[in-house]
Design a protein around this motif. Structure first.
Motif, PDB file in Angstrom:
ATOM      1  N   GLN A  42      -9.383  28.804   1.033  1.00  0.00           N
ATOM      2  CA  GLN A  42      -8.079  28.413   0.498  1.00  0.00           C
ATOM      3  C   GLN A  42      -6.959  29.277   1.083  1.00  0.00           C
ATOM      4  O   GLN A  42      -5.845  28.808   1.318  1.00  0.00           O
ATOM      5  CB  GLN A  42      -8.086  28.526  -1.027  1.00  0.00           C
ATOM      6  CG  GLN A  42      -9.022  27.545  -1.716  1.00  0.00           C
ATOM      7  CD  GLN A  42      -8.734  26.098  -1.356  1.00  0.00           C
ATOM      8  OE1 GLN A  42      -7.587  25.677  -1.246  1.00  0.00           O
ATOM      9  NE2 GLN A  42      -9.803  25.332  -1.170  1.00  0.00           N
ATOM     10  N   ASP A  43      -7.277  30.543   1.339  1.00  0.00           N
ATOM     11  CA  ASP A  43      -6.291  31.443   1.927  1.00  0.00           C
ATOM     12  C   ASP A  43      -5.942  31.002   3.342  1.00  0.00           C
ATOM     13  O   ASP A  43      -4.762  30.925   3.720  1.00  0.00           O
ATOM     14  CB  ASP A  43      -6.856  32.872   1.933  1.00  0.00           C
ATOM     15  CG  ASP A  43      -5.874  33.892   2.497  1.00  0.00           C
ATOM     16  OD1 ASP A  43      -4.651  33.714   2.302  1.00  0.00           O
ATOM     17  OD2 ASP A  43      -6.319  34.864   3.130  1.00  0.00           O
TER      18      ASP A  43
ATOM     19  N   ARG B  26      -3.816  27.790   3.855  1.00  0.00           N
ATOM     20  CA  ARG B  26      -2.366  27.940   3.692  1.00  0.00           C
ATOM     21  C   ARG B  26      -1.664  28.201   5.020  1.00  0.00           C
ATOM     22  O   ARG B  26      -0.461  27.988   5.147  1.00  0.00           O
ATOM     23  CB  ARG B  26      -2.087  29.103   2.740  1.00  0.00           C
ATOM     24  CG  ARG B  26      -2.576  28.863   1.315  1.00  0.00           C
ATOM     25  CD  ARG B  26      -2.791  30.170   0.560  1.00  0.00           C
ATOM     26  NE  ARG B  26      -1.582  30.946   0.440  1.00  0.00           N
ATOM     27  CZ  ARG B  26      -0.703  30.829  -0.545  1.00  0.00           C
ATOM     28  NH1 ARG B  26      -0.916  29.946  -1.509  1.00  0.00           N
ATOM     29  NH2 ARG B  26       0.371  31.582  -0.591  1.00  0.00           N
ATOM     30  N   ASN B  27      -2.433  28.666   6.028  1.00  0.00           N
ATOM     31  CA  ASN B  27      -1.845  29.018   7.319  1.00  0.00           C
ATOM     32  C   ASN B  27      -2.111  27.975   8.406  1.00  0.00           C
ATOM     33  O   ASN B  27      -1.759  28.190   9.564  1.00  0.00           O
ATOM     34  CB  ASN B  27      -2.372  30.379   7.771  1.00  0.00           C
ATOM     35  CG  ASN B  27      -1.984  31.489   6.819  1.00  0.00           C
ATOM     36  OD1 ASN B  27      -0.832  31.570   6.400  1.00  0.00           O
ATOM     37  ND2 ASN B  27      -2.934  32.338   6.459  1.00  0.00           N
TER      38      ASN B  27
ATOM     39  N   GLU C 171      -0.880  21.095   7.356  1.00  0.00           N
ATOM     40  CA  GLU C 171      -1.231  20.317   6.170  1.00  0.00           C
ATOM     41  C   GLU C 171      -2.053  19.087   6.528  1.00  0.00           C
ATOM     42  O   GLU C 171      -2.671  18.461   5.660  1.00  0.00           O
ATOM     43  CB  GLU C 171       0.041  19.884   5.434  1.00  0.00           C
ATOM     44  CG  GLU C 171       0.810  21.043   4.806  1.00  0.00           C
ATOM     45  CD  GLU C 171       2.034  20.570   4.047  1.00  0.00           C
ATOM     46  OE1 GLU C 171       2.267  19.341   4.027  1.00  0.00           O
ATOM     47  OE2 GLU C 171       2.742  21.420   3.473  1.00  0.00           O
TER      48      GLU C 171
ATOM     49  N   SER D  73      -1.412  37.422  -1.220  1.00  0.00           N
ATOM     50  CA  SER D  73      -1.190  36.700   0.030  1.00  0.00           C
ATOM     51  C   SER D  73       0.222  36.853   0.555  1.00  0.00           C
ATOM     52  O   SER D  73       0.488  36.593   1.728  1.00  0.00           O
ATOM     53  CB  SER D  73      -1.506  35.214  -0.156  1.00  0.00           C
ATOM     54  OG  SER D  73      -0.602  34.646  -1.087  1.00  0.00           O
TER      55      SER D  73
END
Length: 539
Positions: free
Chosen positions: A309-310, A313-314, A317, A464
């Motif tokens: 999940q971390d 985010r980078n 999408e 984060s």
């Protein structure tokens, strides 16, 4: 089904379309196939020493099986496995051992799990179905199937009886090849032994950067892919230069270097493209250098899922995140059906499944499980594990057709007894998720430290973002700990960025990869890397 073959062998004769159709048929009546699987397993074990000892030939019902055969653990098989490693036959199942799967488990001690030919087929069928389902969920994957598969070396040599020993991830590689999916990393790199982890990561990153056609990434722990992205970021110009000159600028074995260079695609044109992107944007972002990169298959459950999940985010999408599936060295247990969801229908044809309620009570079969309850998973396999307790805690979330969706929560050993109550790491993760929601924050990584009197807990967190609201987060964490677990917060250790990655570097041994490594969640205060402590909030 061919009555002269085991169920996995019969399924193995089907093409992918027919196999997938048959799997869906099983999902509509999983309890029927579960009973058939149990007696099929017993049929191919009744002539073995184990089958004779426990009278497999006389067992006529599931109840009789449960009465005759005790629940087991790995230590119960040590003498049998020792015989099988020497090449003895008819020990845990009829006939000879095809291979051994090696695992360090959670204890760090090597375990050797035998595979019969039928057991290996059962595992590979699940892997094949996962590949098919991956394409069903994300059909863009089929447009250009170039996959970065990050695994450990599969080759561990041979036992004293000449039986091959391999890693579980190596078995997965073979199934990808069967599915005609092109793998970016050459086998010579994956199997390379005399090379440092740092050099291996550089080479993995280099081959990935060289592949303009990258479509997807498959690995257990996505933290390793994050390491490769950092390799590219930290060595951009060096890598572009290597590709431009069609060479490898590392001081590695010359014969290995020669073989790897021969495996490069046409890198001259690729280097030119990368130079132009870097010149315009000052960096190489994934969405700019891999236009077809649309799919990630990895673990999404438990604490490892937090890494995914971390990293999500980078990334763009537009990238689909798919659970690669729950399994272990002992077997493969589900095929996830939806993106961004870690639970998936249990594979009723691969093993016979039983479940021990964590909160006490009788062992139940798949037909008797309840949602919102936690169980320890017990399996019976074609490879000679009978009523084997993996000490994995699992839960069930909904159904696919009529088959319960299983999800791994944590190992049963990952617990703390606080105030005379046993608490598992998934409960501490739940508290953290509630706190993240209440605080509108995301924590990249966490661990917990029980107090000496076991009446309070400390959290170690790596936020984060740099604008982390520590006071609001602490306030919500105190509230949720007390409400959900009846615990007080002792200290909140706020760590600098990069803490999780530094732990991976510390614990991953030479020749291994991060992809199959799980960092401990419950730790002692002595294990904290003090140089990464940013601040300690005391309550």
């Amino acid at each position: 089904m061919d009555c002269n073959k085991s169920i996995p062998e019969s399924l193995n004769n089907l093409d992918e379309l027919k196999l997938y159709s048959k799997f869906q048929e099983f999902l509509k009546d999983p309890y029927k196939i579960q009973k058939e699987i149990l007696f099929d397993i017993l049929k191919y074990g009744k002539s073995s020493e184990f089958g004779i000892k426990y009278s497999f030939n006389d067992i006529k019902s599931i109840k009789e099986f449960q009465k005759n055969v005790p629940v087991s653990e790995y230590s119960d098989y040590l003498n049998d496995i020792s015989k099988m490693k020497k090449g003895e036959e008819d020990i845990l199942f009829n006939g000879s051992t095809h291979s051994f799967v090696v695992s360090s488990g959670t204890t760090g001690n090597m375990k050797y799990f035998p595979d019969s030919e039928r057991g290996l087929i059962a595992k590979n069928l699940v892997m094949k179905l996962r590949s098919v389902q991956l394409a069903v969920i994300s059909p863009r994957l089929l447009d250009n199937p170039y996959i970065l598969g990050i695994t450990n070396s599969s080759d561990y040599g041979f036992s004293e009886g000449g039986i091959p020993i391999m890693a579980a991830s190596g078995q997965g590689i073979n199934s990808y090849e069967d599915a005609n999916i092109k793998m970016i990393l050459p086998q010579e790199l994956i199997q390379a032994k005399d090379i440092s982890n740092e050099d291996k990561d550089y080479l993995m990153a280099l081959f990935t950067l060289a592949s303009k056609e990258l479509t997807g990434v498959i690995c257990n722990n996505l933290a390793h892919f994050n390491f490769l992205l950092k390799e590219i970021k930290n060595n951009t110009l060096k890598m572009i230069d290597d590709l431009d000159n069609h060479t490898i600028s590392l001081n590695i074995d010359s014969s290995l270097k020669e073989v790897l260079i021969s495996k490069f695609p046409d890198t001259k044109e690729r280097a030119k493209e990368l130079k132009e992107i870097y010149s315009k944007k000052g960096e190489l972002k994934s969405e700019d250098i891999w236009l077809n990169f649309k799919t990630v298959g990895c673990w999404l459950s438990s604490s490892v899922g937090r890494c995914a999940q971390d990293i999500k985010r980078n990334l763009s999408e537009d990238v689909d995140f798919l659970e690669w599936g729950y399994g272990a060295s002992e077997g493969k247990f589900n095929v996830p059906f939806k993106a961004n969801i870690s639970a998936g229908p249990i594979t009723p044809f691969s093993s016979f499944f039983e479940f021990l309620p964590v909160d006490g009570g009788e062992i139940v079969t798949l037909e008797e499980i309840e949602e919102k309850k936690l169980y320890e998973l017990i399996i019976t396999t074609y490879s000679g594990l009978y009523r084997y307790n993996l000490h994995d805690i699992v839960s069930f979330k909904g159904k696919t057709f009529k088959t319960p969706n299983i999800e791994f929560e944590c190992k049963s050993s990952e617990n703390i007894v606080c105030n005379d109550v046993t608490l598992y790491v998934n409960q501490f993760d739940y508290v953290l998720k509630q706190t993240e929601k209440d605080s509108n924050e995301f924590i990249s990584f966490f661990q917990v430290i029980p107090s000496d009197d076991k009446k309070s807990i400390s959290y170690i967190i790596e936020p984060s973002s740099n604008d982390f609201n520590k006071l609001r987060f602490r306030e919500n964490l105190i509230k949720n700990l007390k409400h959900n677990l009846k615990l007080e917060l002792n200290k909140l250790f706020i760590m600098k960025s990069g803490y999780r990655d530094s732990l991976f570097v510390k614990v991953v041994s030479s020749g291994k990869t991060i992809t199959s490594t799980k960092l401990p969640t419950i730790v002692s205060k002595d294990s904290i890397l003090e140089s990464y402590i940013k601040e300690i909030l005391i309550t």
